[in-house]
Enzyme design. Structure first.
Site, PDB file in Angstrom:
ATOM      1  N   SER B 124       0.751  -1.118   0.254  1.00  0.00           N
ATOM      2  CA  SER B 124      -0.112  -0.044  -0.223  1.00  0.00           C
ATOM      3  C   SER B 124       0.873   1.334   0.013  1.00  0.00           C
ATOM      4  O   SER B 124       0.441   2.362  -0.228  1.00  0.00           O
ATOM      5  CB  SER B 124      -0.891  -0.239   1.305  1.00  0.00           C
ATOM      6  OG  SER B 124      -0.256   0.187   2.356  1.00  0.00           O
ATOM      7  N   LYS B 161       0.062   4.368   6.476  1.00  0.00           N
ATOM      8  CA  LYS B 161      -0.233   5.259   5.725  1.00  0.00           C
ATOM      9  C   LYS B 161       0.241   6.785   5.775  1.00  0.00           C
ATOM     10  O   LYS B 161       0.733   7.286   6.686  1.00  0.00           O
ATOM     11  CB  LYS B 161      -1.898   5.359   5.928  1.00  0.00           C
ATOM     12  CG  LYS B 161      -2.574   3.932   5.842  1.00  0.00           C
ATOM     13  CD  LYS B 161      -3.081   4.005   4.317  1.00  0.00           C
ATOM     14  CE  LYS B 161      -4.185   2.668   4.141  1.00  0.00           C
ATOM     15  NZ  LYS B 161      -3.425   1.336   4.623  1.00  0.00           N
TER      16      LYS B 161
END
Lengths: 205, 205
Positions: B124, B161
């Site tokens: 990610s 993230k």
DNA sequence: TGACTTACTGTATATAAATACAGTACCCTC
DNA sequence: GAGGGTACTGTATTTATATACAGTAAGTCA
């Protein structure tokens, strides 16, 4: 992790040992420990060390001074890897003396051999996840197997590249199609492999 | 700010010191060094240590046994950063005790505060150069400025993230368009920030 | 109740290891 | 060609430090 539990006092002594070693680079003497804990006798220290040794936390060499080795999970020691600022041109040997800083790393994760670190410039290896400004950890060696990421000296510049075999030819390839591959043999100037990249370190902000 | 150059012999002795300390956790005695180098006298060792001390590579405590501190730039303080294998579900506090291994790093590069390391799973953050299997170094904190890369607990999983502000909304964004952004507030389960990513470590092969 | 462990004090001795002094030999360089 | 740095050998002395033995006191186990 499985080592026997420690009493509060034993834990305190072990912590003291660890921080002493981290700070000074060598183990404390019994009298230094006694002094740190306010003991007026050495026997207390001996008893505690004996307990720590029996439980597998430390190892001692009988008769030798300050000969306490910390065992167990927390790797007690680390080596300073020199960070090469710039590779000097035309030098037959790598001038490892000429560094500005050092990076402290675990000896266990590094493995054997001489290492150095190099700050990557440019985006030639960006598709391999090696970015501009990253530090690569390099094990010093003058050859490498195809497939490895190597640091090679090309004229005056040290570059990070893949070492790949294409048929009969071995060449240095960037992880970026914008860069031309360089054959290991028959190229001017002749590339020289300085070492294999074994790790990468990056800091954010 | 590099230190004065060393002779080959002095460099060899310094290397021996470093590896001895790395292996045993305490510094060698003069006789041990002499034995390792095949010297029949201690004066040679003394001379070399004196040179190393004069050049700033080591520091000694007069009269004390094995009292050699390696200076050479590296760690006044090396810390073991715990590596979190998996973040346990439902725990109100981060169970930092529950680790398998430690990564040794120097406190100077880490900065202040409590840190831990986490192995990244998935792709990610691949466009930010953070790959599957990399270790991220995390400074423990429960808030962060927008723009920072954070580790957040989402249900049972810890994810890496970007923390980004979009108008009035603060949300967690992956560096990969295949992943949906997650608003920090009003999402179920509620994301909890565990810390800010301050470094990255990767090993090759 | 008694045996056992932890957690020390206090004194004495032995020794591992640092220090000291006196040399030799081989570079440099000024 | 004298003076300084490096790189040692060889022997002697001193001391920081480990070890040993003899205790005290409190807590735990059974």
């Amino acid at each position: 992790m499985s080592l026997p539990a420690l009493t509060d006092r034993q834990r305190a002594l072990l912590d003291h040992l660890a921080s002493f070693v981290a700070k000074r680079g060598y183990a404390p003497s019994l009298q230094e420990i006694a002094h740190a804990f306010g003991f007026s006798s050495l026997q207390g220290v001996k008893d505690h060390l004996k307990a720590l040794e029996r439980k597998g936390y430390v190892r001692r060499r009988p008769g030798q001074r300050r000969a306490i080795t910390l065992m167990g999970q927390p790797r007690p020691f680390a080596t300073g890897v020199p960070i090469l600022g710039r590779v000097p041109a035309g030098t037959p040997q790598l001038a490892l003396e000429q560094y500005d800083e050092r990076l402290t790393l675990d000896t266990a994760t590094l493995g054997p051999g001489r290492h150095f670190a190099l700050q990557v410039k440019g985006d030639s290896m960006i598709h391999a996840g090696i970015h501009d400004g990253d530090y690569v950890l390099v094990r010093q060696q003058d050859t490498a197997e195809p497939g490895a990421i190597v640091v090679a000296l090309l004229g005056e510049d040290a570059t990070v590249k893949y070492l790949r075999r294409r048929g009969r030819q071995v060449r240095l390839e960037a992880a970026n199609p914008a860069y031309q591959p360089i054959p290991l043999h028959g190229h001017v100037p002749a590339p020289r492999i300085l070492g294999r990249v074994v790790g990468l370190y990056r800091t954010f902000r």
